[in-house]
Design an enzyme around this catalytic site. Structure first.
Site, PDB file in Angstrom:
ATOM      1  N   CYS A   4       9.567 -10.891   5.183  1.00  0.00           N
ATOM      2  CA  CYS A   4       8.963 -12.055   4.525  1.00  0.00           C
ATOM      3  C   CYS A   4       9.752 -12.321   3.243  1.00  0.00           C
ATOM      4  O   CYS A   4       9.802 -11.474   2.338  1.00  0.00           O
ATOM      5  CB  CYS A   4       7.493 -11.809   4.205  1.00  0.00           C
ATOM      6  SG  CYS A   4       6.797 -13.122   3.176  1.00  0.00           S
ATOM      7  N   CYS A   7       7.677 -12.072   0.041  1.00  0.00           N
ATOM      8  CA  CYS A   7       7.391 -10.676  -0.332  1.00  0.00           C
ATOM      9  C   CYS A   7       8.601 -10.068  -1.018  1.00  0.00           C
ATOM     10  O   CYS A   7       8.467  -9.353  -2.018  1.00  0.00           O
ATOM     11  CB  CYS A   7       7.018  -9.845   0.897  1.00  0.00           C
ATOM     12  SG  CYS A   7       5.319 -10.059   1.462  1.00  0.00           S
ATOM     13  N   ASP A  30      11.561 -23.436  -7.178  1.00  0.00           N
ATOM     14  CA  ASP A  30      11.930 -23.691  -5.793  1.00  0.00           C
ATOM     15  C   ASP A  30      13.448 -23.846  -5.700  1.00  0.00           C
ATOM     16  O   ASP A  30      14.073 -24.487  -6.544  1.00  0.00           O
ATOM     17  CB  ASP A  30      11.226 -24.957  -5.282  1.00  0.00           C
ATOM     18  CG  ASP A  30      11.275 -25.077  -3.767  1.00  0.00           C
ATOM     19  OD1 ASP A  30      10.207 -24.974  -3.138  1.00  0.00           O
ATOM     20  OD2 ASP A  30      12.378 -25.261  -3.208  1.00  0.00           O
ATOM     21  N   HIS A  46       0.857 -10.026   0.583  1.00  0.00           N
ATOM     22  CA  HIS A  46       1.176 -10.946   1.666  1.00  0.00           C
ATOM     23  C   HIS A  46      -0.097 -11.541   2.273  1.00  0.00           C
ATOM     24  O   HIS A  46      -0.935 -10.830   2.824  1.00  0.00           O
ATOM     25  CB  HIS A  46       1.969 -10.241   2.762  1.00  0.00           C
ATOM     26  CG  HIS A  46       2.391 -11.195   3.843  1.00  0.00           C
ATOM     27  ND1 HIS A  46       3.511 -11.999   3.724  1.00  0.00           N
ATOM     28  CD2 HIS A  46       1.816 -11.517   5.027  1.00  0.00           C
ATOM     29  CE1 HIS A  46       3.613 -12.761   4.798  1.00  0.00           C
ATOM     30  NE2 HIS A  46       2.593 -12.487   5.609  1.00  0.00           N
ATOM     31  N   GLY A  93       4.007 -28.844   7.909  1.00  0.00           N
ATOM     32  CA  GLY A  93       5.394 -28.572   7.543  1.00  0.00           C
ATOM     33  C   GLY A  93       5.601 -27.257   6.822  1.00  0.00           C
ATOM     34  O   GLY A  93       6.642 -27.073   6.177  1.00  0.00           O
ATOM     35  N   THR A  95       6.967 -23.898   6.075  1.00  0.00           N
ATOM     36  CA  THR A  95       8.173 -23.236   6.596  1.00  0.00           C
ATOM     37  C   THR A  95       8.228 -21.760   6.226  1.00  0.00           C
ATOM     38  O   THR A  95       8.881 -20.978   6.910  1.00  0.00           O
ATOM     39  CB  THR A  95       9.453 -23.921   6.063  1.00  0.00           C
ATOM     40  OG1 THR A  95       9.441 -23.909   4.640  1.00  0.00           O
ATOM     41  CG2 THR A  95       9.558 -25.347   6.582  1.00  0.00           C
ATOM     42  N   HIS A  98       4.139 -17.209   3.835  1.00  0.00           N
ATOM     43  CA  HIS A  98       3.542 -16.408   2.764  1.00  0.00           C
ATOM     44  C   HIS A  98       2.913 -17.462   1.860  1.00  0.00           C
ATOM     45  O   HIS A  98       3.630 -18.331   1.341  1.00  0.00           O
ATOM     46  CB  HIS A  98       4.613 -15.580   2.047  1.00  0.00           C
ATOM     47  CG  HIS A  98       4.110 -14.738   0.905  1.00  0.00           C
ATOM     48  ND1 HIS A  98       4.338 -13.379   0.808  1.00  0.00           N
ATOM     49  CD2 HIS A  98       3.417 -15.083  -0.221  1.00  0.00           C
ATOM     50  CE1 HIS A  98       3.795 -12.917  -0.313  1.00  0.00           C
ATOM     51  NE2 HIS A  98       3.227 -13.938  -0.960  1.00  0.00           N
ATOM     52  N   HIS A 100       1.713 -20.135  -0.522  1.00  0.00           N
ATOM     53  CA  HIS A 100       2.335 -20.614  -1.754  1.00  0.00           C
ATOM     54  C   HIS A 100       1.833 -22.012  -2.068  1.00  0.00           C
ATOM     55  O   HIS A 100       1.503 -22.787  -1.172  1.00  0.00           O
ATOM     56  CB  HIS A 100       3.860 -20.607  -1.650  1.00  0.00           C
ATOM     57  CG  HIS A 100       4.400 -21.378  -0.485  1.00  0.00           C
ATOM     58  ND1 HIS A 100       4.464 -20.840   0.779  1.00  0.00           N
ATOM     59  CD2 HIS A 100       4.890 -22.638  -0.380  1.00  0.00           C
ATOM     60  CE1 HIS A 100       4.982 -21.739   1.608  1.00  0.00           C
ATOM     61  NE2 HIS A 100       5.240 -22.843   0.926  1.00  0.00           N
ATOM     62  N   HIS A 102       2.966 -25.425  -4.276  1.00  0.00           N
ATOM     63  CA  HIS A 102       4.038 -26.129  -4.967  1.00  0.00           C
ATOM     64  C   HIS A 102       3.435 -26.800  -6.200  1.00  0.00           C
ATOM     65  O   HIS A 102       2.492 -27.596  -6.078  1.00  0.00           O
ATOM     66  CB  HIS A 102       4.624 -27.231  -4.083  1.00  0.00           C
ATOM     67  CG  HIS A 102       5.231 -26.756  -2.796  1.00  0.00           C
ATOM     68  ND1 HIS A 102       6.591 -26.669  -2.601  1.00  0.00           N
ATOM     69  CD2 HIS A 102       4.660 -26.359  -1.629  1.00  0.00           C
ATOM     70  CE1 HIS A 102       6.835 -26.248  -1.361  1.00  0.00           C
ATOM     71  NE2 HIS A 102       5.682 -26.055  -0.751  1.00  0.00           N
TER      72      HIS A 102
END
Ligand code: 5GP
Ligand code: ZN
Length: 114
Positions: A4, A7, A30, A46, A93, A95, A98, A100, A102
């Site tokens: 991952c 991770c 990012d 995780h 979408g 990808t 894990h 997250h 934005h």
């Protein structure tokens, strides 16, 4: 979790530009920003996606939101505004599996999808 990428970023096996960190969450830039401010906020443990939240681990969302607030204030975008976005699953979408969020801002972000 093995294989991952987030991770590995949380464990600092892979470098990232860290902007915020505590025992439970990390935030980093990012690699492919879509706005002047584009930060990813992740739990250090995780969790693959929102689908994997439960009563035992959902507390990390408090930490993620407090991190978002703190980062936005530090970067001077709290008052003008920002978006905090989660993509859950293939149709959205996602990808990297894990969890997250934005944190996007630093410019007028244009039309809302919703
Ligand atoms: P998703 O599409 O899953 O919502 O978002 C994944 C995000 O992770 C993308 O915006 C992508 O640019 C970012 N990303 C993927 N790999 C890396 C990496 O190795 N380092 C950093 N900093 N960001 C990454
Ligand atoms: Zn992971």
């Amino acid at each position: 979790m093995d294989n991952c990428i987030f991770c590995k970023i949380a464990n600092k096996q892979i470098p990232s530009t860290i902007v915020y960190e505590n025992d439970r969450v990390m935030a980093f830039k990012d690699i492919n920003p879509v706005a002047p401010v584009h930060i990813l906020i992740i739990p250090k443990t995780h969790i693959a996606s929102v689908n994997d939240l439960d009563r035992d681990n959902v507390g990390v969302l408090v930490d993620i939101h407090l991190a978002a607030k703190e980062i936005a204030a530090r970067l001077g975008i709290a008052e003008k505004g920002f978006r905090l976005i989660n993509n859950c699953g293939p149709d959205a979408g996602q990808t990297v599996f894990h969890l997250h969020y934005h944190l996007i801002g630093g410019t007028c972000l244009g039309p809302k999808i919703i």
